[in-house]
Each structure stands twice: as C-alpha cells, then as structure tokens.
Motif scaffolding. Structure first.
Motif, PDB file in Angstrom:
ATOM      1  N   SER A 143     -69.405   0.661 -18.173  1.00 34.22           N
ATOM      2  CA  SER A 143     -69.636   0.319 -19.568  1.00 34.22           C
ATOM      3  C   SER A 143     -69.065  -1.054 -19.881  1.00 34.22           C
ATOM      4  CB  SER A 143     -69.006   1.380 -20.457  1.00 34.22           C
ATOM      5  OG  SER A 143     -68.427   0.784 -21.574  1.00 34.22           O
ATOM      6  N   ALA A 144     -69.718  -1.734 -20.819  1.00 39.59           N
ATOM      7  CA  ALA A 144     -69.275  -3.083 -21.164  1.00 39.59           C
ATOM      8  C   ALA A 144     -67.893  -3.066 -21.807  1.00 39.59           C
ATOM      9  CB  ALA A 144     -70.281  -3.724 -22.108  1.00 39.59           C
ATOM     10  N   ALA A 145     -67.491  -1.891 -22.326  1.00 41.43           N
ATOM     11  CA  ALA A 145     -66.216  -1.830 -23.044  1.00 41.43           C
ATOM     12  C   ALA A 145     -65.015  -1.793 -22.104  1.00 41.43           C
ATOM     13  CB  ALA A 145     -66.195  -0.611 -23.949  1.00 41.43           C
ATOM     14  N   THR A 146     -65.270  -1.551 -20.797  1.00 42.57           N
ATOM     15  CA  THR A 146     -64.138  -1.353 -19.885  1.00 42.57           C
ATOM     16  C   THR A 146     -63.125  -2.489 -19.898  1.00 42.57           C
ATOM     17  OG1 THR A 146     -65.662  -0.120 -18.538  1.00 42.57           O
ATOM     18  CG2 THR A 146     -63.536  -0.637 -17.573  1.00 42.57           C
ATOM     19  N   PRO A 147     -63.544  -3.742 -19.698  1.00 34.54           N
ATOM     20  CA  PRO A 147     -62.522  -4.799 -19.690  1.00 34.54           C
ATOM     21  C   PRO A 147     -61.730  -4.867 -20.998  1.00 34.54           C
ATOM     22  CG  PRO A 147     -64.735  -5.732 -19.536  1.00 34.54           C
ATOM     23  CD  PRO A 147     -64.884  -4.275 -19.404  1.00 34.54           C
ATOM     24  N   PHE A 148     -62.421  -4.619 -22.114  1.00 37.03           N
ATOM     25  CA  PHE A 148     -61.730  -4.647 -23.403  1.00 37.03           C
ATOM     26  C   PHE A 148     -60.655  -3.563 -23.441  1.00 37.03           C
ATOM     27  CE2 PHE A 148     -65.828  -6.555 -24.194  1.00 37.03           C
ATOM     28  CZ  PHE A 148     -65.584  -7.531 -25.131  1.00 37.03           C
ATOM     29  N   LEU A 149     -61.033  -2.345 -22.974  1.00 35.26           N
ATOM     30  CA  LEU A 149     -60.088  -1.225 -23.037  1.00 35.26           C
ATOM     31  C   LEU A 149     -58.944  -1.401 -22.052  1.00 35.26           C
ATOM     32  CD1 LEU A 149     -62.663   1.625 -23.505  1.00 35.26           C
ATOM     33  CD2 LEU A 149     -60.887   0.964 -25.110  1.00 35.26           C
ATOM     34  N   VAL A 150     -59.248  -1.964 -20.877  1.00 34.95           N
ATOM     35  CA  VAL A 150     -58.188  -2.196 -19.888  1.00 34.95           C
ATOM     36  C   VAL A 150     -57.155  -3.159 -20.460  1.00 34.95           C
ATOM     37  CG1 VAL A 150     -57.707  -3.303 -17.679  1.00 34.95           C
ATOM     38  CG2 VAL A 150     -59.588  -1.692 -17.865  1.00 34.95           C
ATOM     39  N   ALA A 151     -57.652  -4.275 -21.027  1.00 33.59           N
ATOM     40  CA  ALA A 151     -56.727  -5.267 -21.591  1.00 33.59           C
ATOM     41  C   ALA A 151     -55.893  -4.641 -22.692  1.00 33.59           C
ATOM     42  CB  ALA A 151     -57.523  -6.450 -22.142  1.00 33.59           C
ATOM     43  N   GLN A 152     -56.562  -3.845 -23.558  1.00 34.85           N
ATOM     44  CA  GLN A 152     -55.839  -3.249 -24.675  1.00 34.85           C
ATOM     45  C   GLN A 152     -54.770  -2.281 -24.196  1.00 34.85           C
ATOM     46  OE1 GLN A 152     -58.072  -0.603 -27.097  1.00 34.85           O
ATOM     47  NE2 GLN A 152     -56.297  -0.170 -28.379  1.00 34.85           N
ATOM     48  N   GLY A 153     -55.154  -1.410 -23.266  1.00 35.51           N
ATOM     49  CA  GLY A 153     -54.217  -0.389 -22.809  1.00 35.51           C
ATOM     50  C   GLY A 153     -52.966  -1.001 -22.194  1.00 35.51           C
ATOM     51  N   LEU A 154     -53.162  -2.022 -21.356  1.00 33.67           N
ATOM     52  CA  LEU A 154     -52.002  -2.614 -20.681  1.00 33.67           C
ATOM     53  C   LEU A 154     -51.097  -3.317 -21.683  1.00 33.67           C
ATOM     54  CD1 LEU A 154     -53.759  -3.957 -17.482  1.00 33.67           C
ATOM     55  CD2 LEU A 154     -52.387  -1.907 -17.753  1.00 33.67           C
ATOM     56  N   LEU A 155     -51.700  -4.033 -22.638  1.00 27.80           N
ATOM     57  CA  LEU A 155     -50.868  -4.732 -23.624  1.00 27.80           C
ATOM     58  C   LEU A 155     -50.146  -3.737 -24.528  1.00 27.80           C
ATOM     59  CD1 LEU A 155     -52.988  -7.796 -24.650  1.00 27.80           C
ATOM     60  CD2 LEU A 155     -50.875  -7.738 -23.372  1.00 27.80           C
ATOM     61  N   ALA A 156     -50.814  -2.614 -24.856  1.00 27.70           N
ATOM     62  CA  ALA A 156     -50.168  -1.612 -25.703  1.00 27.70           C
ATOM     63  C   ALA A 156     -48.962  -1.014 -24.977  1.00 27.70           C
ATOM     64  CB  ALA A 156     -51.177  -0.528 -26.068  1.00 27.70           C
ATOM     65  N   LEU A 157     -49.136  -0.701 -23.696  1.00 31.15           N
ATOM     66  CA  LEU A 157     -48.014  -0.144 -22.927  1.00 31.15           C
ATOM     67  C   LEU A 157     -46.847  -1.123 -22.893  1.00 31.15           C
ATOM     68  CD1 LEU A 157     -49.585   1.601 -19.826  1.00 31.15           C
ATOM     69  CD2 LEU A 157     -48.083   2.583 -21.554  1.00 31.15           C
ATOM     70  N   ALA A 158     -47.153  -2.396 -22.569  1.00 28.42           N
ATOM     71  CA  ALA A 158     -46.091  -3.402 -22.511  1.00 28.42           C
ATOM     72  C   ALA A 158     -45.403  -3.517 -23.866  1.00 28.42           C
ATOM     73  CB  ALA A 158     -46.671  -4.746 -22.084  1.00 28.42           C
ATOM     74  N   GLY A 159     -46.197  -3.464 -24.935  1.00 28.61           N
ATOM     75  CA  GLY A 159     -45.632  -3.574 -26.277  1.00 28.61           C
ATOM     76  C   GLY A 159     -44.693  -2.427 -26.597  1.00 28.61           C
ATOM     77  N   LEU A 160     -45.073  -1.229 -26.168  1.00 34.61           N
ATOM     78  CA  LEU A 160     -44.225  -0.064 -26.467  1.00 34.61           C
ATOM     79  C   LEU A 160     -42.891  -0.146 -25.736  1.00 34.61           C
ATOM     80  CD1 LEU A 160     -46.751   2.886 -26.527  1.00 34.61           C
ATOM     81  CD2 LEU A 160     -45.533   1.851 -28.421  1.00 34.61           C
ATOM     82  N   VAL A 161     -42.886  -0.728 -24.531  1.00 31.92           N
ATOM     83  CA  VAL A 161     -41.623  -0.894 -23.812  1.00 31.92           C
ATOM     84  C   VAL A 161     -40.784  -1.993 -24.465  1.00 31.92           C
ATOM     85  CG1 VAL A 161     -40.610  -1.489 -21.580  1.00 31.92           C
ATOM     86  CG2 VAL A 161     -42.694  -0.142 -21.677  1.00 31.92           C
ATOM     87  N   TYR A 162     -41.483  -3.033 -24.920  1.00 28.44           N
ATOM     88  CA  TYR A 162     -40.821  -4.246 -25.396  1.00 28.44           C
ATOM     89  C   TYR A 162     -40.186  -4.054 -26.773  1.00 28.44           C
ATOM     90  CZ  TYR A 162     -40.688  -9.395 -26.090  1.00 28.44           C
ATOM     91  OH  TYR A 162     -40.336 -10.698 -26.283  1.00 28.44           O
ATOM     92  N   ALA A 163     -40.932  -3.321 -27.651  1.00 33.02           N
ATOM     93  CA  ALA A 163     -40.541  -3.258 -29.063  1.00 33.02           C
ATOM     94  C   ALA A 163     -39.109  -2.770 -29.291  1.00 33.02           C
ATOM     95  CB  ALA A 163     -41.541  -2.402 -29.829  1.00 33.02           C
ATOM     96  N   PRO A 164     -38.671  -1.665 -28.679  1.00 31.88           N
ATOM     97  CA  PRO A 164     -37.316  -1.189 -28.988  1.00 31.88           C
ATOM     98  C   PRO A 164     -36.239  -2.212 -28.640  1.00 31.88           C
ATOM     99  CG  PRO A 164     -38.552   0.472 -27.812  1.00 31.88           C
ATOM    100  CD  PRO A 164     -39.361  -0.767 -27.760  1.00 31.88           C
ATOM    101  N   GLY A 165     -36.455  -2.986 -27.588  1.00 30.99           N
ATOM    102  CA  GLY A 165     -35.475  -4.006 -27.228  1.00 30.99           C
ATOM    103  C   GLY A 165     -35.521  -5.188 -28.171  1.00 30.99           C
ATOM    104  N   TYR A 166     -36.737  -5.568 -28.548  1.00 27.13           N
ATOM    105  CA  TYR A 166     -36.922  -6.762 -29.368  1.00 27.13           C
ATOM    106  C   TYR A 166     -36.451  -6.521 -30.795  1.00 27.13           C
ATOM    107  CZ  TYR A 166     -39.321 -10.928 -31.116  1.00 27.13           C
ATOM    108  OH  TYR A 166     -39.620 -12.145 -31.665  1.00 27.13           O
ATOM    109  N   LEU A 167     -36.681  -5.298 -31.302  1.00 28.02           N
ATOM    110  CA  LEU A 167     -36.321  -4.989 -32.684  1.00 28.02           C
ATOM    111  C   LEU A 167     -35.064  -4.126 -32.710  1.00 28.02           C
ATOM    112  CD1 LEU A 167     -39.892  -4.231 -34.015  1.00 28.02           C
ATOM    113  CD2 LEU A 167     -38.573  -6.300 -34.372  1.00 28.02           C
ATOM    114  N   ALA A 168     -34.116  -4.403 -31.818  1.00 31.95           N
ATOM    115  CA  ALA A 168     -32.940  -3.536 -31.678  1.00 31.95           C
ATOM    116  C   ALA A 168     -32.075  -3.547 -32.940  1.00 31.95           C
ATOM    117  CB  ALA A 168     -32.117  -3.979 -30.476  1.00 31.95           C
ATOM    118  N   ASN A 169     -32.153  -4.618 -33.751  1.00 27.99           N
ATOM    119  CA  ASN A 169     -31.239  -4.697 -34.887  1.00 27.99           C
ATOM    120  C   ASN A 169     -31.823  -4.182 -36.200  1.00 27.99           C
ATOM    121  OD1 ASN A 169     -33.028  -6.703 -34.902  1.00 27.99           O
ATOM    122  ND2 ASN A 169     -31.573  -8.403 -35.150  1.00 27.99           N
ATOM    123  N   ILE A 170     -32.969  -3.540 -36.181  1.00 32.42           N
ATOM    124  CA  ILE A 170     -33.459  -2.941 -37.426  1.00 32.42           C
ATOM    125  C   ILE A 170     -33.192  -1.435 -37.379  1.00 32.42           C
ATOM    126  CG2 ILE A 170     -35.253  -4.705 -37.723  1.00 32.42           C
ATOM    127  CD1 ILE A 170     -37.310  -2.573 -36.944  1.00 32.42           C
TER     128      ILE A 170
END
Lengths: 302, 544
Positions: free
Chosen positions: B9-36
């Motif tokens: 499906s044409a959507a695959t590259p879009f979904l792959v990019a989204q999924g990987l960035l979302a995962l990275a974001g979920l790991v990153y956020a607690p460290g980055y926003l540690a003071n809120i």
C-alpha cells in the motif's frame, strides 16, 4: 581487456596525478621568467609530509582528524568513476550525479574540519567555499545536461557524455558548453580566477585557508586528494571532447595526455589572469550558467 | 487487510515514518520534560498519542469524511502539543499561528471533500492544493511551520517535521493522481515544489536559531518531495524512479530530521540557548549528541552512503532521463532548468548543515552556557540511538538487497565504499602517526597567539556570502546609539518576505473590513433576540 585497461588507467592516474600541479607551477614560473621548481617537487613534498608528525590545534575534535581520510576516499572513488568512462566496469544512469555527490562529501568534511579549528581565516575560507560550490552546482547541472542533450543518447551516463565532440550540427552550442564546464572545473579545483592556490595572504584564500591547520600526513592526504581531483576532472573534460577509442595503448595515451593538457591550459590561464575579487566570483559562475542556458536554447531549437 | 497488500500500500512509508518517530518521541518526552508536573506530562503524552491516532487515521481513511475527522483530531491535538510551554508569550503566539493555519487548511479541505460532485476540477484541485499545501508547508503557505517547530518541545518538532507534514504530502499524492488532471497543473505543482525547496534552503541558511533553521530545511525537503510527486505523473517513463525517490526520501527524511530535532532538543536541554551564534564546541561536552547530529547532518546533506543520498539523486536522475527522452522540445529545457535549481538547493543544503554542525558542536564555546553544557540524560540519548539504529536497518534492509532496479547497485557499492575507504585511510593515518612526535598548539592566526572565542566566525557571518547574494532573505539591521557612539546596539534578523509583504497587510486589511460589522454588536439583548428571530424566519422561508 576492458578491465585491464581500466586498471592501468586507474593506477597511472594514482601515480601521475601529483605531476599536474607541478606542470601548472612550472608553466607559471616560465611565463613569469623564472626557472621554477622541478616537476617532481610535489612528490617530494608529499613524501616529506608523510614522514612527519603532526601539530594539532587545541580546539579540535575527532571530526578534524576524520576530514583528511574522508576527502581522500571521496577523491579516490571519484577517480574510479571517471577512469571507467570509456568502457570500464562502472556506468549507470546518473553516475555523473554520484561523482558530484562524492565531491560534496569531501567538501562537507573539509569545511567541518576548517570550522573546527575556530580560526576566523578558516571560517572565511569555508564560508566562501560553501557559497561558490552551491553556485557551481548550477553550472555543472546545466552544462552536463547540455552535453548529454548534444550527445543525443537517452541514457543519463558519463559514458554517453564522453562519446567525443563535436556532434553533428551542434558546434556552437558545444563550444559554449565547454566554456561553461571549464569555468566550473576551475572553480571546483580552486584555481584562478576563482581561488589562487599560491597566495600567501590568508584573507584572500579559499581552499588554502581551509587547510591552514592541517599538518604531516593529514596535509599529505589533502594535497594528494587535490591532485586526484584535478586529474579526475581534467580527464573527464578531455574524454568529453575526444572520441572513444578501442585501442588499449591509444586509450592510455589519450587519458594521460588529456589530463596533462588540461593542466597545461590551467597553467596558461593562471599565468595570464589575476584572481577575481570575491564579489565578482558569483558573477563569473552565473555568467557561465547563462552560457550553458544559451547553449541549451541552441540545442533544443536547432 | 492481508500483510502482503498492506506492504504494497502507498501508505506504508508514511506509517513506518510515523511509527518510528512516535516511539522515539515517547522515550524522549519523559526525559526532556522532566521538570514539569507528572500530571501535565501525562496530559501531554495523551495529546501526543491522540495526534498520532489522528494521523494514522488520515493515512488509513477509506472515505473523505473519515479523512476529515481524523485530520481535525490530528490538527487540534497538534495545537495542544505546540502550546506545551504556554507560559512563554512566544510559544502562545506560535500556537495561535499554528491553529489559524491548520483550521484554514481544514476549511479548504472541507470544500474539497464536499465539492467533489459540485465544483469543476480546477477549483477542486486548488482547494486541495491549499488545504494539503498548508500542512506540507508549501510556499507561500509555510509561515506556521518554522514558528510551530521552534516553539514546540523537541520530540514534537521531530514528529511534526518528519510525520505530521507528510499528511500534506499524502493528500498531494492523491491530488496529482486524480484522473483528468491537466499537465499545466502538474507543471505548476512541480515548479511550486522546487520554489518551496529553494525558499526553504535559503531560509534555513539565514536563521540563527537551530530549531528554526531545521524547520526551514523541512520546508525544503517537502518541496523536493512535492516535485517528485508531480514529476512522477508528468512523465510515465520516469514514474517508477520518481516514486521510489519519493518513498525513500519520505522515510529517510523523517528519520534523519527526527534525529536532528532530537539532538537540537538535547542541546536546548543542556544549554537553554537556541542561538547558534552563542553556542559552539559542544561535541567535547556532549559527545553522544554531537555524533548523532553529525550523522543526521551528513544524511540531510545528501552525502553518498547515507539514506538521504537517494531521494535527491533519484529525483535529479529522473529529471535528466525525462529531459533526454524528449531532446528537441522546450520541455527538455524546462526540466534541465528544474534540475539546475535542485542542484542549487542541494548545494545550499550542504552549506546549511555544515553551518549547523560546525557552529553548534565544533570550535570553541562562544558563551558561558555553552561552556557549562553537560551530556543529556539517558532517555534523550536512548531515543536518538533508537533512530540511528532505525537508519542503519533502513539502509541495510531497504537499500542493500537491491529492492528494485530503480536503484543502481553501483551507487550503493560506491556509497558503502566511501565509508569503508574512509575507515581504512583513518587506520592508515593512525599507523603513520604512531610513535612520532605529535604536538598540540594554538590555532594558526597569522602569528597572533592569543586567540579568543569571540574571534571565531559565527553562523551569521558564515552564511553572509549566500544570504547577501539572494536579497530576499537579507537581514535587517537596526542601529541604536547615544550621541557620541559610546554605547551601540546592533540587531540582525532574518526576514520572511511573505510574512512582511503578504500576511501582515492581509490580516490588517481583514481586521479593518471586519470592524465595519461592529455596529451589529450593539450590546442590547433585544437586538440579539431580534437577530435570532430573523434567522429563524429566514430559515423557515427558505424551507417553504
């Protein structure tokens, strides 16, 4: 036979490349009424540098040390692409774009290394290099595209480009394209009128400013990479002009003679012109782009 | 959906990019926003997931209505993501700009979806182009993008840049494939894409803030990908190559730009300084972040051997091949002109990424905060390392096994060869230097031996030859001094012509015109009741 000829060409280029700057310097000296350094001086310099230790600036990081190997690797691979144009093993659609990409890769690391030393001279050099390189890309795209159109081949490869000139009915356009490409050649190699490789004033340097803080084997790598780049682009220029030949010996002679004659021409230009003022360089490059556009008009509506 | 049809499906590259960035974001956020406070963090992550659900809904939508609903979920959650640090006035302003831009886009999309049966095709295409073009940041609709990316927390910027903007490309993909679209429109989209790329590259060079500069580079890449889409429809003979270029560049850009934004966030986290002219030398203090940024910069400059090489390479290659297939026509001339502009864009991209890497991470620190910087905590490093791993896998799985004949395998080998040969020469260099007298000393400065950090070139001065050449992004300088020039102040700012010349006067005019309707709001309850009654009467009459 193809492979043998390719390898011979490649090895000869590796061995003979340091002659080219020697030829340019010799011509400049002769025109200026001096005897000049011997032709083999560049070899001696390289040999001496390879046996020295190095002095590193206090402010540099490993990126500075990564630059010389990366630049040399990029130049070696660029040479391996150019040597194959007359029937070597490497040829694919868009190979000339990869050639430009390899030079960009070398430039990327060289500019980073220059800026890593925190010297403002080297910053100035890198800044100018970035600006002029970006403008040279326009000239290269237009002139190479025009060359491919003139060759009348449908494959976008260096081999199609290098079938020899002039093509039937395209003489005027071809002459314009050759002039534009030669301007890009001079800019890419840091030659007069864009950059003066023999200047002693840091403020007016581009390429030389970027390697001010490199020493020992690092400097040898960078100098040798410069020789290889000169050879690669010089050989490319001549194989665009001269027709493809099948004879093994003739091909070798043409390849070596081609690189040497580009050096000769560069020497003559360097002894008859002064370096342009920095604000004039974009005008030169955009003028060259204009020439290629004119050639494209001639080609499309011939 | 069966797995095989999903992968095609044409959507695959879009979904792959989204999924990987979302995962990275979920790991990153607690460290980055540690003071809120934890509660706010939980809320923030909730909005992050909601935006992701909306985005995935856009890619998987099977009807226009579902697309619009998902689009709104995505856009509105995006507003709460951008406004995370809403205590700062700048962030609030950026959030408003984002909200207005995305709602205007949504309005156009509603007209696009609802008008399918009513409006003529050109009008439909125009509405779609504006609606999706705002999300993709096509010039002149790009104004929200740098503001939102600079104001949002860095994992959100990474997600926006690599994935949210691709929702616009997803729409453009369907617009260019609409049956009956005329070549004139496709040419217009191609030129619009390349113009966007050029504008983005120049904008990126002229910015002083690291994240703003990265955001402009996103605009550049969106422009290139739009160009690839238009080209794929214009010339059937290069359709395959152009679409490969698009798919590969979509994923490569998402991962590389995501990595660059996460590294930029790590710098912001460590120093609190966004201005590149006041940073420097961070690779000594933050070796992990510095190395990760260097990898991202090499990829985004399109160097051979990196995933970022393929997109521009295949795009240019497709342009040349298309031009050579019709040598004796003005179209060939146009295509080569486009190729020349893409070449210029690549040259500018190289300059801008050298600039970011060098003035943030190399050299000597230009301020006290840069000198005191420290490496970021593990969640930040882990998220970046995850993306680097993904890049490696992408390179190995997607590009090496010669997935398609569109990728010349010689280019793959030469790219790999560049990495290996560099390593080999590095080793040789080490062997040559071993056992010799190697010294350290100050940098050569024409014999002057007391260099200071303030004598270094700055990011602004580095970009000057190019920004000076292209006057449209020239910096504005304001002098302010007392009578004897004992104290002086100089301020430089990159300006955006569209913001100054189009949007500011445009909104001012709109405000002025709307003020003429103010008499309706008299403040008397009777009048409002009258309006309601009149409206009801009107509706009644209409339905009679």
């Amino acid at each position: 036979m193809e492979t043998l000829s390719y390898l011979t060409e490649f090895v000869l280029a590796l061995v003979l490349a340091p002659l080219l700057p020697g030829i340019v310097r010799r011509i400049k000296a002769r025109v200026g009424g001096r005897t000049g350094a011997p032709l083999l001086q560049v070899y001696r310099d390289l040999w001496k540098l390879l046996h020295k230790g190095q002095v590193l600036s206090d402010s540099v990081s490993p990126v500075f040390r990564l630059a010389p190997p990366a630049v040399l690797a990029a130049s070696l691979l660029a040479l391996s692409l150019v040597c194959g144009v007359d029937g070597g093993p490497i040829s694919f659609a868009g190979d000339f774009l990869l050639l430009l990409g390899l030079f960009s890769a070398g430039r990327f690391f060289l500019m980073l290394a220059a800026l890593d030393t925190s010297s403002s001279f080297e910053g100035m050099g890198a800044s100018r290099e970035a600006a002029f390189a970006a403008l040279t890309e326009i000239v290269l795209m237009l002139s190479l595209g025009g060359g491919l159109l003139a060759a009348g081949d449908h494959t976008a490869t260096l081999r199609a480009l290098c079938q020899g000139l002039p093509h039937h009915g395209t003489q005027a356009a071809t002459a314009l394209l050759a002039a534009a490409f030669f301007a890009a050649f001079l800019a890419e190699n840091g030659r007069i009128p864009v950059d003066d490789p023999t200047t002693h004033l840091e403020l007016t340097m581009i390429h030389e400013a970027m390697i001010l803080d490199h020493s020992g084997p690092d400097l040898a790598f960078l100098e040798y990479a410069g020789c290889l780049k000169l050879w690669a682009l010089g050989a490319l220029t001549t194989s665009i002009i001269l027709p493809t030949v099948d004879n093994f010996w003739l091909r070798i002679v043409l390849s070596v003679g081609g690189a040497a004659s580009t050096a000769l021409l560069t020497g003559i230009i360097e002894s008859s012109l002064a370096r342009l003022r920095m604000p004039r360089v974009p005008q030169l490059l955009l003028g060259a782009a204009g020439l290629s556009l004119l050639a494209l008009f001639l080609l499309v509506w011939r | 959906m069966a797995l095989t049809s999903f992968c095609q499906s044409a959507a695959t590259p879009f979904l792959v990019a989204q999924g990987l960035l979302a995962l990275a974001g979920l790991v990153y956020a607690p460290g980055y926003l540690a003071n809120i406070p934890r509660k706010r963090l939980a809320l923030h992550l909730g909005w992050f997931l909601a935006a992701n659900v909306g985005l995935a809904g856009v890619f998987l939508a099977s009807s226009p209505l579902r697309l619009l609903v998902s689009w709104e979920i995505m856009s509105l959650s995006g507003f709460f993501l951008v406004s995370q640090a809403c205590e700062q006035p700048k962030v609030r302003e950026a959030s408003w700009i984002y909200l207005v831009a995305s709602q205007l886009g949504a309005l156009c999309l509603m007209l696009w979806a609802a008008g399918a049966a009513l409006l003529p095709l050109p009008a439909l295409i125009l509405f779609g182009l504006v609606g999706f073009g705002i999300k993709a940041g096509l010039v002149p609709l790009h104004g929200w993008l740098p503001e939102a990316h600079a104001a949002a927390p860095s994992h959100v910027s990474a997600f926006f840049s690599g994935s949210l903007t691709t929702a616009g490309l997803w729409g453009l993909l369907h617009i260019v494939e609409a049956p009956g679209i005329s070549p004139a429109f496709l040419w217009a989209i191609l030129i619009l894409g390349v113009a966007t790329a050029l504008w983005g590259a120049l904008g990126s060079l002229s910015q002083r803030e690291l994240k703003r500069s990265l955001a402009f580079s996103t605009i550049e890449n969106m422009g290139l990908m739009t160009g690839m889409l238009a080209l794929s429809q214009l010339f059937p003979q290069v359709r395959e190559i152009a679409l490969w270029a698009f798919q590969i560049h979509l994923v490569a850009h998402a991962l590389l730009k995501g990595l660059a934004f996460l590294a930029a966030g790590s710098v912001l986290h460590a120093t609190g300084e966004a201005d590149m002219d006041r940073l420097g030398g961070l690779i000594h203090r933050m070796p992990w972040t510095g190395t990760f940024f260097l990898i991202a910069a090499a990829g985004l400059s399109g160097l051979p051997g990196t995933p970022g090489f393929w997109g521009p390479f295949l795009f240019l290659s497709a342009l040349f091949q298309a031009a050579l297939s019709i040598p004796a026509s003005g179209i060939a001339l146009g295509l080569l002109g486009v190729a020349a502009l893409v070449g210029l864009v690549e040259g500018l991209a190289l300059a801008t990424f050298v600039r970011m890497t060098a003035f943030v991470f190399l050299g000597t620190p230009r301020s006290a905060v840069a000198e005191r910087a420290h490496e970021s905590p593990w969640p930040l490093k882990a998220a970046m390392a995850f993306l680097v791993g993904c890049l490696g896998i992408f390179l190995l799985v997607y590009l090496l096994p010669f997935a398609t004949s569109a990728l010349p395998r010689e280019a793959t080998f030469l790219g790999l060869g560049l990495c290996l040969l560099t390593g080999l020469l590095w080793f040789l260099r080490g062997r040559l230097l071993a056992g010799r007298t190697n010294a350290q000393g100050p940098t050569w400065d024409c014999g002057y031996h007391a260099p200071t950090a303030r004598m270094q070139y700055t990011a602004t001065s580095f970009a000057q030859p190019l920004t000076g050449l292209f006057h449209m992004v020239r910096r504005r300088q304001e002098h302010e001094g007392d009578l004897f020039l004992i104290r002086q102040k100089l301020e430089t700012q990159a300006r955006d012509a569209f913001r100054e010349k189009v949007f500011h006067p445009g909104w001012a005019l709109l405000r002025e015109r709307l003020a003429m309707l103010r008499f309706l709001q008299s403040g008397q309850a009777q009048a409002y009741v009258l309006y309601i009654a009149l409206t009801l009467l009107g509706l009644l009459l209409w339905k009679l």
